[in-house]
Design an enzyme around this catalytic site. Structure first.
Site, PDB file in Angstrom:
ATOM      1  N   VAL A 320       9.432  13.232   7.364  1.00 44.02           N
ATOM      2  CA  VAL A 320       9.253  13.138   9.041  1.00 44.02           C
ATOM      3  C   VAL A 320       9.768  14.649   9.724  1.00 44.02           C
ATOM      4  CG1 VAL A 320      10.198  10.542   9.108  1.00 44.02           C
ATOM      5  CG2 VAL A 320      11.978  12.317   8.575  1.00 44.02           C
ATOM      6  N   GLU A 321       9.623  14.408  10.937  1.00 41.83           N
ATOM      7  CA  GLU A 321       9.560  15.853  11.747  1.00 41.83           C
ATOM      8  C   GLU A 321      10.949  16.601  11.496  1.00 41.83           C
ATOM      9  OE1 GLU A 321       9.801  14.598  16.043  1.00 41.83           O
ATOM     10  OE2 GLU A 321       8.482  13.421  14.879  1.00 41.83           O
ATOM     11  N   GLN A 322      12.037  15.825  11.414  1.00 39.89           N
ATOM     12  CA  GLN A 322      13.441  16.372  11.347  1.00 39.89           C
ATOM     13  C   GLN A 322      13.430  17.163  10.050  1.00 39.89           C
ATOM     14  OE1 GLN A 322      12.617  13.438  12.361  1.00 39.89           O
ATOM     15  NE2 GLN A 322      13.538  13.154  14.336  1.00 39.89           N
TER      16      GLN A 322
END
Length: 525
Positions: A320-322
């Site tokens: 995920v982008e985090q």
């Protein structure tokens, strides 16, 4: 609070954080808010944030959402602050949205003294300076643009112009006596270093919030997120929670310590229900073992739970982008964190991975779709929402699957005995003549041959060179009455139109197994 007193009128502030309280320096935010409400200062601030920050109520970005406190906001995701959305809707601020990865990487490039961020991300979308350039309200459209088109090697790119913050507001778990900040017990690193670098190298100041101070020998060098040379002011908040859930979990930080039962610590770890479950089950069928997979916020966030129920989550590589890799993804308000992640990277490094095409397949939400295959997630219902990492990911991924209900606003459906029943239509159509903003450009994807699929609870479409094509419908629905008559455009209907797989409609209590497979090029241990 001394840190809050440093911020002057008209300052540009870059902040870090993520929804659910991840790395959120809310005590400093709260002190700035209190000072403004008491004195009217600091006022006319410019606020920059890559990810959504807050709880949808009073925390995070909402601390700045007072008329006169901010004059301009450049944000990646806005939905965690209805108050800031209202200021944008009323044109009380200049509201800009940019892709989250663009904001984080632009801060890094600006801090490094380079001429902004030159990238393909945003071409053909509302972030293209030939369109709105990210100006999300009338006030912003009258302001100086944030980007321009440049040509390199005969190819067009967007150059996002440098940003030079006066202040950075960041957070860590602890620091030592020389100001080295460690986020060792946080749920992610995000863009904390880039935010600090951009401010410090612009001659600004870096304000940091931590839970505790430690001696240098207990603040391990390998775990320092921001070196003390970049830090000007540190505030110790002894009761600083890891997240908004206030039940600190070593497993969320990737630390090998005993933890409370997961169900007692966090919400959002259960299987999706209703239409969301149907969509997630069908979307999961698109995955091939061994792929690098991205899941976006919203309906796609439930796919991981479906895969887990099928016993196939360990056969793929999840990001995920985090900056999280693998682990048990947490859905809902704390999306972006995971239980027992295998790796936690800076979000800037993660966006480099996505921009370069690292994700084999990405599952993203869909607010509106039109005949050309364009998708809007950034401006919905009159509110500024922003794209988050949607643009960075969708333009870089080798394949994209959009997941969303066919319509919204009162929609009720039921699945049982391998059939879909529509109990109440939604009031708001999602398949429209023209999307309000182009957050994903269908024509650009079609021109490059990118496989694109659109999955709803009652129909599945694919992108072709001539636009949207209907390829599957749910068992139990009427093609004309339940689908075609409820669209604002007429899609091409495939000559090989088929029924969606029956296992998608087994009811919420069951998740049938269905997967594709291929041999792994390398073993993931």
């Amino acid at each position: 609070m001394d840190c809050a007193d440093l911020v002057n009128d008209g300052a540009t502030i870059a902040v870090t954080g993520n929804g659910g309280g991840m790395l959120e320096p809310d005590a400093i935010f709260a002190a700035l808010e209190s000072r403004f409400l008491a004195t009217g200062h600091p006022k006319n601030l410019t606020l920059i944030h890559a990810l959504g920050i807050g709880d949808g109520k009073a925390r995070g970005i909402s601390r700045f959402a007072h008329k006169g406190m901010v004059g301009r906001v450049i944000g990646g995701h806005w939905s965690w602050s209805p108050q800031m959305q209202r200021l944008a809707r009323d044109n009380d601020i200049e509201a800009f949205t940019l892709p989250s990865g663009v904001i984080s990487l632009l801060l890094r490039e600006s801090g490094a003294g380079r001429p902004g961020l030159i990238t393909h991300v945003g071409l053909g979308t509302t972030y293209d300076p030939r369109e709105t350039g990210g100006a999300a309200n009338e006030a912003a459209k009258l302001a100086v643009p944030l980007s321009e088109i440049v040509v390199l090697g005969g190819n067009k790119y967007i150059r996002y112009l440098p940003i030079h913050p006066d202040f950075a507001i960041i957070r860590g778990t602890y620091c030592d006596q020389t100001g080295n900040i460690s986020g060792a017990e946080e749920a992610g690193d995000l863009d904390v270093y880039s935010v600090a670098l951009a401010a410090k190298n612009a001659g600004g100041q870096v304000l940091a919030q931590v839970r505790e101070t430690r001696k240098a020998e207990a603040c391990y060098a390998r775990l320092v997120s921001v070196p003390g040379v970049l830090v000007d002011c540190v505030v110790k908040i002894a009761d600083q929670p890891q997240t908004h859930f206030r039940n600190d979990q070593p497993s969320v930080a990737g630390l090998p310590h005993a933890t409370a039962p997961i169900g007692e610590a966090f919400e959002g770890l259960t299987l999706p229900q209703g239409a969301r479950a149907i969509i997630a089950r069908r979307a999961a069928d698109e995955i091939i073992d061994g792929q690098s997979v991205n899941f976006g916020f919203g309906i796609p966030g439930g796919i991981a739970a479906i895969l887990e129920s099928r016993g196939s989550i360990g056969k793929i590589w999840v990001t995920v982008e985090q900056g999280i890799h693998n682990g048990r993804l947490i859905d809902g308000p704390l999306f972006g964190a995971a239980i027992n992640p295998q790796a936690i990277m800076r979000s800037t490094d993660q966006f480099d991975y996505y921009s370069g095409g690292g994700a084999d397949i990405a599952f993203l939400g869909a607010g509106e779709c039109d005949a050309a295959g364009n998708v809007n997630v950034s401006q919905l219902g009159g509110d500024v929402v922003g794209p988050g990492g949607f643009v960075d990911i969708s333009q870089g991924a080798k394949q994209v699957v959009f997941c969303g209900t066919f319509e919204t606003g009162g929609l009720r459906v039921a699945a049982a005995k391998q059939t879909l029943s529509i109990e109440n239509y939604g009031r708001i159509p999602k398949f429209v003549d023209q999307v309000r903003e182009v957050t994903f450009a269908g024509a650009l994807a079609a021109a490059t041959g990118k496989p694109v699929t659109y999955i709803t609870e009652r129909a599945v479409f694919q992108l072709t060179a001539t636009g949207m094509e209907l390829i599957e419908i749910a068992p139990g629905v009427d093609l004309q009455k339940d689908i075609l008559d409820r669209m604002s455009f007429a899609p091409r209907v495939s000559e090989n139109l088929t029924l969606m797989p029956a296992h998608c409609f087994v009811g919420d209590e069951t998740c049938a197994k269905s997967s594709k497979s291929k041999a792994l090029g390398a073993t993931h241990v």
